[in-house]
Design a protein around this motif. Structure first.
Motif, short mmCIF file in Angstrom:
data_model
loop_
_atom_site.label_atom_id
_atom_site.label_comp_id
_atom_site.label_asym_id
_atom_site.label_seq_id
_atom_site.Cartn_x
_atom_site.Cartn_y
_atom_site.Cartn_z
N TRP A 8 -25.85 50.71 -8.66
CA TRP A 8 -26.65 49.91 -8.46
C TRP A 8 -27.14 50.97 -6.54
N ARG A 9 -28.30 50.54 -6.16
CA ARG A 9 -29.01 50.84 -5.25
C ARG A 9 -28.66 49.42 -3.94
N ARG A 10 -28.92 49.73 -3.00
CA ARG A 10 -29.05 48.24 -2.01
C ARG A 10 -31.03 47.98 -2.08
N HIS A 11 -30.62 46.24 -2.34
CA HIS A 11 -32.23 45.49 -1.83
C HIS A 11 -32.11 44.76 -1.12
N GLY A 12 -32.82 45.22 0.47
CA GLY A 12 -32.69 44.06 1.25
C GLY A 12 -31.21 43.97 1.73
N SER A 13 -30.68 42.98 3.06
CA SER A 13 -29.72 43.72 3.39
C SER A 13 -28.05 42.90 2.87
N THR A 14 -28.54 42.46 1.82
CA THR A 14 -26.91 41.33 1.54
C THR A 14 -27.55 41.92 -0.21
N ASP A 15 -28.26 42.05 -0.35
CA ASP A 15 -28.57 42.40 -2.10
C ASP A 15 -27.96 43.89 -2.55
N ALA A 16 -27.03 43.71 -3.90
CA ALA A 16 -27.61 44.57 -4.06
C ALA A 16 -28.39 44.96 -6.27
N LEU B 188 -34.29 56.61 -21.05
CA LEU B 188 -35.75 56.47 -20.94
C LEU B 188 -35.93 56.59 -22.17
N ASP B 189 -35.74 57.63 -23.17
CA ASP B 189 -36.47 57.51 -24.42
C ASP B 189 -35.53 56.18 -25.00
N GLU B 190 -34.94 55.78 -25.11
CA GLU B 190 -34.34 54.76 -26.27
C GLU B 190 -35.71 53.45 -24.76
N LEU B 191 -35.41 53.51 -23.97
CA LEU B 191 -36.43 52.38 -23.22
C LEU B 191 -37.89 52.45 -23.97
N SER B 192 -37.95 53.80 -24.01
CA SER B 192 -39.40 54.40 -24.57
C SER B 192 -39.83 53.98 -26.47
N GLU B 193 -38.79 54.22 -26.97
CA GLU B 193 -38.35 53.34 -27.59
C GLU B 193 -38.93 51.98 -27.39
N ARG B 194 -38.54 51.11 -27.45
CA ARG B 194 -38.83 49.36 -27.19
C ARG B 194 -39.91 49.26 -26.36
N TYR B 195 -40.61 50.11 -25.21
CA TYR B 195 -41.76 49.74 -24.73
C TYR B 195 -42.53 50.55 -24.69
N GLY B 196 -42.95 51.83 -25.06
CA GLY B 196 -43.87 52.12 -25.08
C GLY B 196 -43.42 52.61 -23.59
N GLY B 197 -44.86 53.87 -23.10
CA GLY B 197 -44.50 55.06 -22.34
C GLY B 197 -43.76 55.83 -22.26
N SER B 198 -43.10 55.65 -20.97
CA SER B 198 -42.51 56.44 -20.37
C SER B 198 -40.98 55.81 -20.41
N GLY B 199 -41.13 54.90 -20.38
CA GLY B 199 -39.62 54.28 -20.73
C GLY B 199 -39.39 53.27 -19.29
N ASP B 200 -39.48 53.84 -18.29
CA ASP B 200 -39.20 53.32 -16.81
C ASP B 200 -39.47 54.38 -15.53
N ASP B 201 -40.56 54.17 -14.70
CA ASP B 201 -41.03 54.15 -13.82
C ASP B 201 -41.13 53.71 -12.37
N THR B 202 -40.11 52.58 -11.99
CA THR B 202 -39.32 52.51 -10.99
C THR B 202 -38.88 53.74 -10.50
N PRO B 203 -39.42 53.75 -8.97
CA PRO B 203 -39.28 54.80 -8.14
C PRO B 203 -38.04 54.65 -7.73
N ILE B 204 -37.05 55.48 -7.39
CA ILE B 204 -35.41 56.00 -7.47
C ILE B 204 -35.95 56.77 -6.38
N GLY B 205 -35.32 56.49 -4.88
CA GLY B 205 -35.14 57.83 -4.73
C GLY B 205 -33.77 58.60 -4.56
N ASP B 206 -33.72 59.65 -3.84
CA ASP B 206 -33.01 60.95 -4.00
C ASP B 206 -31.62 60.82 -3.62
N ASP B 207 -31.43 60.03 -2.61
CA ASP B 207 -30.08 59.02 -1.97
C ASP B 207 -29.96 57.69 -3.10
N ASP B 208 -30.22 56.63 -3.47
CA ASP B 208 -30.24 55.55 -3.48
C ASP B 208 -29.09 54.98 -4.41
#
Length: 146
Positions: free
Chosen positions: A60-68, A17-37
């Motif tokens: 990797w985490r499931r995204h729909g029924s057949t995508d990761a 997240l520090d590297e992403l913040s350096e490149r893009y500003g902000g907190s780096g990546d705010d994508t929600p991630i669940g505890d069991d993703d």
């Protein structure tokens, strides 16, 4: 594989997240991630170490029924240039395939040319943007059939 909540993993994710913040500003990546993703059957999380500390990760985490969806792909600066990211990506692809996923999708940013080059050289093609950052000007989405 590793537990996403493990303290050593969390320490490495701070670097991510520090590297992403350096490149893009902000907190780096705010994508929600669940505890069991990244817990089977929802996904998996992999790490690499150099014998002393963690130097790479990807999940990797499931995204729909057949995508990761690939998340938190990272190689520490000290470990770059040795093919670690390519090996991590191959492990993610194999794990997702074994879990029954047909395609791996990902979001990356236009300020990560190294990541873009890796994904394109590994057979990923641009797709319509999706997910949390859909519609952001600096987001690039890719996919690969598994």
């Amino acid at each position: 594989m590793a537990e996403f909540g493990d303290p050593a993993v969390k320490a490495l994710l701070v670097e991510v997240l520090d590297e992403l913040s350096e490149r893009y500003g902000g907190s780096g990546d705010d994508t929600p991630i669940g505890d069991d993703d990244f817990t089977s059957p929802n996904g998996a999380f992999f790490v690499a170490d150099d014998g002393e500390r963690l130097v790479g990760c990807a999940g990797w985490r499931r995204h729909g029924s057949t995508d990761a969806e690939l998340k938190r792909m990272f190689t520490a600066k000290a470990a770059r240039g040795r093919g670690l990211a390519r090996r991590m990506l191959a492990a993610i692809e194999e794990s997702a395939r074994e879990a029954g996923c047909d395609r791996l999708i990902l979001e990356t940013g236009d300020k990560q040319p190294e990541a873009i080059a890796l994904y394109e050289s590994a057979g990923y093609a641009r797709i319509e943007d999706f997910g949390y950052y859909k519609g952001h000007a600096d987001v690039l989405s890719f996919a690969k059939e598994l």
